[in-house]
Design an enzyme around this catalytic site. Structure first.
Site: not given
Ligand SMILES: *[C@@H]1O[C@H](CO)[C@@H](O)[C@H](O)[C@H]1NC(C)=O
Ligand SMILES: *[C@@H]1O[C@H](CO)[C@@H](O)[C@H](O)[C@H]1NC(C)=O
Ligand SMILES: *[C@@H]1O[C@H](CO)[C@@H](O)[C@H](O)[C@H]1NC(C)=O
Ligand SMILES: *[C@@H]1O[C@H](CO)[C@@H](O)[C@H](O)[C@H]1NC(C)=O
Ligand SMILES: *[C@@H]1O[C@H](CO)[C@@H](O)[C@H](O)[C@H]1NC(C)=O
Length: 364
Positions: A39, A329, A332
């Site tokens: 990610s 978040d 991240h």
């Protein structure tokens, strides 16, 4: 050759907008960027697979793109800034429909992906599948451009790879037998083995220049702090940090070995263990007000993976300005943090990014 498009379009970044620019021919002598991993680098590949590990809804993407692209950030991610610094257009996700233009590179990264196929199996594009997609691209480019031109593109290109974090989190938080049958050391060796094999396969297709980050205090991100056993205020998930440390000790060794084994290989490693710790310990110095609590999420540290309210948990909190935060978040970074890390990867001195920085690799 006839199948190649006549107009070459790319995005130009400015402080406030992205503009699509088209010209008659591709920029001469550019260095392409191929991206693999999780990610940290996923520009939206997961939008096109059946998974709950997605970020293609509000409030992801709000500060820069003004719409959710699938990036796990309020705006751009590290790979976007590296492309910008290298004067490349935005590097698109491989799975984006209609994308057949690969001479500037392409991005295979998938949120949740690991080096081991058991990691979030069925919900991600694992490293092995990412590699198989790269091989398809290589074959296609050889067919369209000819062997000689394709080889030049692949050997000049820079390959960014970031993988392992999800393998370690799965190892420590899943009770499935796959993850419980090996010691920490054996497990790190498996991750490293798969990473090494992937680099060797890219090398066979012409790849020579590789960029990495190490792991750093993975156990101190909001999601891990929220899960930390014996949850005392502010404590990190120490078992996760321990395995990340093993990874960070093994990675430079693996890369040094590859450098001697594979002729002409050059690499860059950014010490995320240092840059991240500096920002956590001294957020104000880097322009952040909050380095422990995420901007978007719920629960302690907003460490629950609930930003956007579409992954089972519908309620979440959202900060008013992501620029005040290190984390967007639970897991991240914000765009602002991504930019700072990308700048260090691009032009950092050897005490933070070495033996080469990415600028040197792109210019080599
Ligand atoms: C990586 O590890 C898995 C086992 O989890 C294995 O099946 C796979 O083939 C390995 N190789 C690569 C290159 O990913
Ligand atoms: C493993 O975890 C699942 C869900 O997290 C749980 O339902 C199951 O009972 C656990 N099994 C064991 C053996 O602990
Ligand atoms: C963990 O610690 C935080 C901060 O002290 C607290 O708000 C939260 O309720 C705790 N969570 C659990 C599961 O004990
Ligand atoms: C950061 O990681 C590198 C290797 O990956 C290691 O040599 C160094 O000691 C680490 N530094 C800190 C401060 O943890
Ligand atoms: C690295 O060296 C530069 C000067 O060459 C210095 O400004 C910087 O603080 C150093 N960074 C670290 C993490 O030691």
């Amino acid at each position: 050759m006839a199948r190649l498009v006549l107009l070459w379009c790319f995005f130009i970044f400015t402080a406030t907008s992205v503009n699509l620019v088209c010209s008659r021919s591709p920029q001469k002598d550019h260095t392409a960027l191929f991206v693999f991993g999780d990610s940290l680098y996923d520009p939206g590949n997961n939008n096109y697979i059946d998974t709950i590990i997605k970020a293609n809804y509000y409030p992801y993407g709000e500060t820069f793109f003004k719409y959710p692209t699938g990036r796990f950030s309020d705006g751009r991610i590290i790979a976007d800034f590296i492309a910008e610094f290298a004067n490349l257009p935005l590097i698109p996700p491989y799975l984006q429909p209609g994308n057949h233009e690969f001479t500037y590179g392409v991005n295979f990264a998938s949120a949740g992906a690991g080096a081991l196929s058991e990691t979030y199996q069925g919900f991600v594009i694992d490293l092995k599948t990412q590699l198989s997609y790269f091989k398809k691209v290589a074959k296609l480019m050889r067919k369209e451009l000819g062997d000689a031109e394709a080889t030049v593109i692949f050997s000049k290109a820079v390959y960014l790879i970031n993988i392992g974090g999800n393998d370690y989190i799965s190892f420590l938080t899943s009770n499935s037998t796959v993850f419980q049958s090996s010691s920490k050391q054996e497990y790190v060796a498996m991750v490293m083995g798969n990473l090494t094999e992937t680099i060797e396969e890219i090398y066979k297709k012409g790849g020579r220049k590789f960029g990495f980050l190490n792991m750093g205090s993975l156990g101190c991100v909001p999601s891990m702090k929220a899960l930390a056993p014996g949850n005392t205020t502010g404590s990190c998930f120490e078992q996760v940090n321990e395995i990340a440390k093993l990874h960070d000790a093994a990675l430079p060794k693996a890369l040094e070995e590859l450098e001697t084994k594979l002729v002409e290989v050059k690499y860059s490693m950014h010490y995320l263990n240092i840059s991240y710790a500096e920002r956590r310990n001294n957020p104000e110095k880097y322009g952040f007000k909050e380095a422990n609590i995420a901007c978007c999420g719920s629960g302690p540290y907003r460490g629950m993976f609930s930003c956007g309210g579409r992954r089972g948990v519908t309620k979440y909190e959202l900060c008013s300005d992501p620029n005040d935060y290190l984390f967007f978040d639970s897991d991240h970074l914000t765009e602002k943090a991504c930019k700072q890390i990308a700048q260090l990867m691009w032009s950092g001195t050897p005490n933070i990014t070495g033996p080469y920085n990415l600028k040197a690799l792109f210019e080599a």
